[in-house]
Write a protein that holds these residues in place. Structure first.
Motif, PDB file in Angstrom:
ATOM      1  N   ARG A 188       0.839  -1.205   0.000  1.00  0.00           N
ATOM      2  CA  ARG A 188       0.000   0.000   0.000  1.00  0.00           C
ATOM      3  C   ARG A 188       0.871   1.252   0.000  1.00  0.00           C
ATOM      4  NH1 ARG A 188      -4.622  -1.565   4.459  1.00  0.00           N
ATOM      5  NH2 ARG A 188      -5.150  -3.599   3.534  1.00  0.00           N
ATOM      6  N   LEU A 189       1.508   1.469  -1.123  1.00  0.00           N
ATOM      7  CA  LEU A 189       2.332   2.658  -1.336  1.00  0.00           C
ATOM      8  C   LEU A 189       1.998   3.216  -2.709  1.00  0.00           C
ATOM      9  CD1 LEU A 189       4.594   4.631  -0.616  1.00  0.00           C
ATOM     10  CD2 LEU A 189       6.235   2.987  -1.558  1.00  0.00           C
ATOM     11  N   LEU A 190       1.421   4.394  -2.728  1.00  0.00           N
ATOM     12  CA  LEU A 190       1.005   5.039  -3.968  1.00  0.00           C
ATOM     13  C   LEU A 190       1.994   6.150  -4.290  1.00  0.00           C
ATOM     14  CD1 LEU A 190      -1.107   5.622  -6.209  1.00  0.00           C
ATOM     15  CD2 LEU A 190      -2.323   7.052  -4.534  1.00  0.00           C
ATOM     16  N   VAL A 191       2.720   5.996  -5.400  1.00  0.00           N
ATOM     17  CA  VAL A 191       3.705   6.989  -5.826  1.00  0.00           C
ATOM     18  C   VAL A 191       3.197   7.652  -7.107  1.00  0.00           C
ATOM     19  CG1 VAL A 191       6.082   7.397  -6.581  1.00  0.00           C
ATOM     20  CG2 VAL A 191       5.600   5.721  -4.772  1.00  0.00           C
ATOM     21  N   THR A 192       3.058   8.985  -7.059  1.00  0.00           N
ATOM     22  CA  THR A 192       2.486   9.726  -8.179  1.00  0.00           C
ATOM     23  C   THR A 192       3.374  10.917  -8.552  1.00  0.00           C
ATOM     24  OG1 THR A 192       1.177  11.097  -6.673  1.00  0.00           O
ATOM     25  CG2 THR A 192       0.134   9.101  -7.517  1.00  0.00           C
ATOM     26  N   ALA A 193       2.959  11.616  -9.604  1.00  0.00           N
ATOM     27  CA  ALA A 193       3.755  12.725 -10.122  1.00  0.00           C
ATOM     28  C   ALA A 193       3.761  13.926  -9.183  1.00  0.00           C
ATOM     29  CB  ALA A 193       3.233  13.138 -11.499  1.00  0.00           C
ATOM     30  N   HIS A 194       2.581  14.301  -8.655  1.00  0.00           N
ATOM     31  CA  HIS A 194       2.558  15.416  -7.709  1.00  0.00           C
ATOM     32  C   HIS A 194       1.621  15.087  -6.551  1.00  0.00           C
ATOM     33  CE1 HIS A 194      -1.355  16.996  -9.039  1.00  0.00           C
ATOM     34  NE2 HIS A 194      -1.222  18.055  -8.271  1.00  0.00           N
ATOM     35  N   ASP A 195       1.727  15.816  -5.487  1.00  0.00           N
ATOM     36  CA  ASP A 195       1.121  15.450  -4.205  1.00  0.00           C
ATOM     37  C   ASP A 195      -0.363  15.791  -4.169  1.00  0.00           C
ATOM     38  OD1 ASP A 195       0.886  14.507  -1.681  1.00  0.00           O
ATOM     39  OD2 ASP A 195       2.044  16.088  -0.708  1.00  0.00           O
ATOM     40  N   ALA A 196      -1.152  15.083  -4.992  1.00  0.00           N
ATOM     41  CA  ALA A 196      -2.587  15.344  -5.052  1.00  0.00           C
ATOM     42  C   ALA A 196      -3.404  14.346  -4.247  1.00  0.00           C
ATOM     43  CB  ALA A 196      -3.053  15.318  -6.508  1.00  0.00           C
ATOM     44  N   PHE A 197      -2.780  13.273  -3.761  1.00  0.00           N
ATOM     45  CA  PHE A 197      -3.545  12.158  -3.211  1.00  0.00           C
ATOM     46  C   PHE A 197      -3.419  12.018  -1.695  1.00  0.00           C
ATOM     47  CE2 PHE A 197      -3.148  11.311  -7.684  1.00  0.00           C
ATOM     48  CZ  PHE A 197      -4.351  10.726  -8.037  1.00  0.00           C
ATOM     49  N   GLY A 198      -3.057  13.103  -1.012  1.00  0.00           N
ATOM     50  CA  GLY A 198      -2.922  13.047   0.440  1.00  0.00           C
ATOM     51  C   GLY A 198      -4.223  12.699   1.147  1.00  0.00           C
ATOM     52  N   TYR A 199      -5.315  13.297   0.705  1.00  0.00           N
ATOM     53  CA  TYR A 199      -6.613  13.001   1.321  1.00  0.00           C
ATOM     54  C   TYR A 199      -7.029  11.553   1.034  1.00  0.00           C
ATOM     55  CZ  TYR A 199      -7.166  17.997   2.199  1.00  0.00           C
ATOM     56  OH  TYR A 199      -6.995  19.282   2.640  1.00  0.00           O
TER      57      TYR A 199
END
Length: 302
Positions: A188-199
């Motif tokens: 359960r580690l989600l790595v994305t381009a920019h920090d949009a998924f904090g919530y």
């Protein structure tokens, strides 16, 4: 653009109020919204009483968005303006404030309780509240109240529509929880381009890491990319994700960095972050966008 704004605000003193109301036309109410997510909320709550125009369509980054002359004209002609708020729309906020002297200009997410909002290490509020579906359901009430205050004779219709849409979002929230819970905890580690998924991470119990900050105006450095490569290799994470409204350049650098370390990580798919999918598709709706993202994440990480 400034000339159009001046015409739109002419004759209205700077009272600091958000609009004048109530609505005196016969309808439909012309509502200009910033993003597709906001436009959907207003459309679902307003029903046939509103005519919604969303300025920022598929693949548009609201952090960097610059309005066209046509956008300014649409805003000046609108009966009501609705936007996400929390500084998501960057410098567009100045335009919304200026036009808010002469017509309702409603920042939906600004009414969310401060204790429910996330902050970055720099003290910035994270504006990406729609990724916690239960939190986004709260802005439905804000849209209901704004429309009912502007158009009182139809308040009961707005309340009925809002209740139906909110119930749909609460069911969606439960669906998302069930899907994410099926991912093995170690993955359960989600790595994305920019920090949009904090919530999203906070609501559904998944760790989130991003190359760039909450605004795409920030630039990622070699240090940030190398640190994420170390984390991906150490945890054996199988996938990272690109975003529809953000360049994939940095994510590709992550993939190459992991490969150089002997760990194969693939691009698990494209997520919708700051905008929804194409109009007329399932992903072009808020519920469809959320389902697409969750399905893409869970399939890649499981």
């Amino acid at each position: 653009m400034l000339a159009v704004l001046a015409v739109g605000c002419a004759g209205e003193p700077d009272s600091g109020r958000r609009g004048t109301g109530p609505y005196e036309g016969s309808g439909p109410i012309r509502v200009v919204c910033s993003t597709g997510m906001v436009g959907e909320v207003v459309g679902r709550v307003g029903g046939d009483r509103v005519e919604v125009t969303a300025l920022m369509g598929e693949g548009v980054d609201p952090h960097l968005y610059k309005p066209s002359p046509g956008d300014i004209l649409a805003l000046s002609r609108a009966d009501m303006i609705v936007f996400s708020g929390l500084h998501l729309e960057g410098k567009m906020g100045e335009i919304f404030d200026r036009l808010g002297r002469s017509k309702p200009s409603v920042p939906l997410a600004d009414g969310i309780a401060a204790g429910s909002l996330l902050e970055t290490s720099g003290g910035q509020v994270d504006p990406h509240v729609w990724f916690d579906v239960s939190l986004w359901a709260e802005v439905v009430d804000a849209a209901r109240d704004a429309l009912a205050g502007f158009d009182p004779p139809y308040a009961s219709q707005y309340a009925q529509n809002a209740e139906a849409y909110r119930d749909e979002l609460i069911r969606l929230d439960a669906e998302v929880r069930g899907q994410v819970a099926a991912i093995p905890e170690s993955r359960r580690l989600l790595v994305t381009a920019h920090d949009a998924f904090g919530y999203f991470g906070r609501a559904y119990g998944i760790e989130v890491q991003a190359i760039q900050g909450i605004s795409t105006e920030s630039e990622a450095g070699v240090h940030e990319i190398n640190a994420l490569v170390d984390l991906l290799v150490e945890r054996g994470v199988p996938a990272v994700f690109v975003e529809a409204s953000v360049s994939d350049r940095n994510v590709r650098a992550l993939v190459e960095g992991c490969e150089a370390r002997g760990h194969r990580v693939r691009v698990g798919g494209e997520l919708f972050s700051d905008s929804m999918g194409p109009a007329g598709t399932l992903e072009g709706t808020y519920v469809g966008m959320v389902r697409h993202n969750v399905s893409t994440i869970t399939e890649a990480l499981r």
